[in-house]
Design an enzyme around this catalytic site. Structure first.
Site, short mmCIF file in Angstrom:
data_model
loop_
_atom_site.label_atom_id
_atom_site.label_comp_id
_atom_site.label_asym_id
_atom_site.label_seq_id
_atom_site.Cartn_x
_atom_site.Cartn_y
_atom_site.Cartn_z
N HIS A 66 1.09 1.69 -13.49
CA HIS A 66 1.81 0.52 -13.98
C HIS A 66 3.30 0.82 -14.01
O HIS A 66 3.72 1.88 -14.50
CB HIS A 66 1.31 0.16 -15.39
CG HIS A 66 1.91 -1.09 -15.93
ND1 HIS A 66 1.56 -2.34 -15.48
CD2 HIS A 66 2.86 -1.28 -16.89
CE1 HIS A 66 2.26 -3.25 -16.13
NE2 HIS A 66 3.06 -2.63 -16.99
N GLY A 101 0.78 -1.24 0.00
CA GLY A 101 0.00 0.00 0.00
C GLY A 101 0.81 1.28 0.00
O GLY A 101 0.32 2.31 0.44
N LYS A 113 -16.69 -13.92 -10.25
CA LYS A 113 -16.16 -12.55 -10.31
C LYS A 113 -17.29 -11.51 -10.29
O LYS A 113 -17.17 -10.46 -9.65
CB LYS A 113 -15.30 -12.38 -11.56
CG LYS A 113 -14.53 -11.07 -11.62
CD LYS A 113 -13.75 -10.99 -12.92
CE LYS A 113 -12.60 -10.02 -12.84
NZ LYS A 113 -11.43 -10.57 -12.17
N ASN A 139 -5.23 3.51 -13.17
CA ASN A 139 -4.28 2.49 -12.74
C ASN A 139 -2.87 3.03 -12.89
O ASN A 139 -2.61 3.86 -13.77
CB ASN A 139 -4.44 1.22 -13.59
CG ASN A 139 -3.51 0.11 -13.14
OD1 ASN A 139 -3.43 -0.21 -11.95
ND2 ASN A 139 -2.78 -0.49 -14.06
#
Length: 195
Positions: free
Chosen positions: A106, A12, A62, A104
């Site tokens: 990456h 985190g 899911k 996101n």
């Protein structure tokens, strides 16, 4: 005030970087973790951020798992999502509920080196320019609209040094991109809430 939920699966550090950035107009309202016992839970407690641990193994599929997540997000009036070391592929249920509102980070210069082992893949390939990408996701692996990138040259052979430098960049770049994103998207957030 714009409400964000940060998704994380592990330590985190990016979650903490977002919280500590103190971005004006942003409220880190919720942290979602898919792994009971992950260290990010301790960070959320220390930082005073509300969190939910939603274990996908408790659900039949899911879609059911993501339906539970969407319910938690709606209850917290979440405007958008930041994936920060969330090691699950987002499925259609979550994606459609927050289309064009899921960011996101990456640890590579997309579209190169997609997937969960980007640092190792780039290092083993022998690249001399590494970097970080922040993007809006789509339903492909590490696909979608790129919002920000930062690169650095590296000619050494210490993989851990590369990872350290990537994390340093992530902790600066992600908050910068989030700040720009909410500045341009805040009107659509308000419209989504019926304001």
């Amino acid at each position: 005030m714009v409400n964000v939920a940060v998704f994380a699966s592990g330590s985190g550090t990016n979650f903490e970087a977002i919280v500590n950035a103190g971005i004006e107009g942003l409220n880190v309202a919720l942290m979602i973790c898919d792994k009971p016992g992950a260290f990010v839970i301790s960070r959320a407690e220390r930082l005073g951020v509300d969190y939910r641990v939603i274990d996908p193994h408790r659900f039949p599929d899911k879609a059911a798992y993501e339906t539970e997540i969407v319910s938690a997000l709606k209850s917290a009036d979440i405007d958008f999502i930041c994936l920060a070391g969330y090691m699950r592929i987002v499925g259609p249920t979550l994606f459609e509920a927050y289309r064009d509102r899921i960011l996101n980070i990456h640890p590579a210069l997309l579209p190169s080196f997609k997937g969960a082992h980007a640092i190792d893949d780039a290092f083993n390939f022998g690249v001399k320019v590494f970097g970080v990408t922040v993007h809006l996701i789509d339903l492909t692996i590490d696909g979608g609209t790129i919002l920000g990138q930062r690169a650095f040259e590296y000619h050494g052979n210490d993989r851990d040094e590369v990872e350290t430098r990537i994390h340093e960049i992530e902790h600066v770049l992600y908050p910068e991109v989030i700040k720009e994103y909410i500045a341009t998207a805040s009107l659509s957030f308000a419209e989504g809430r019926g304001e």
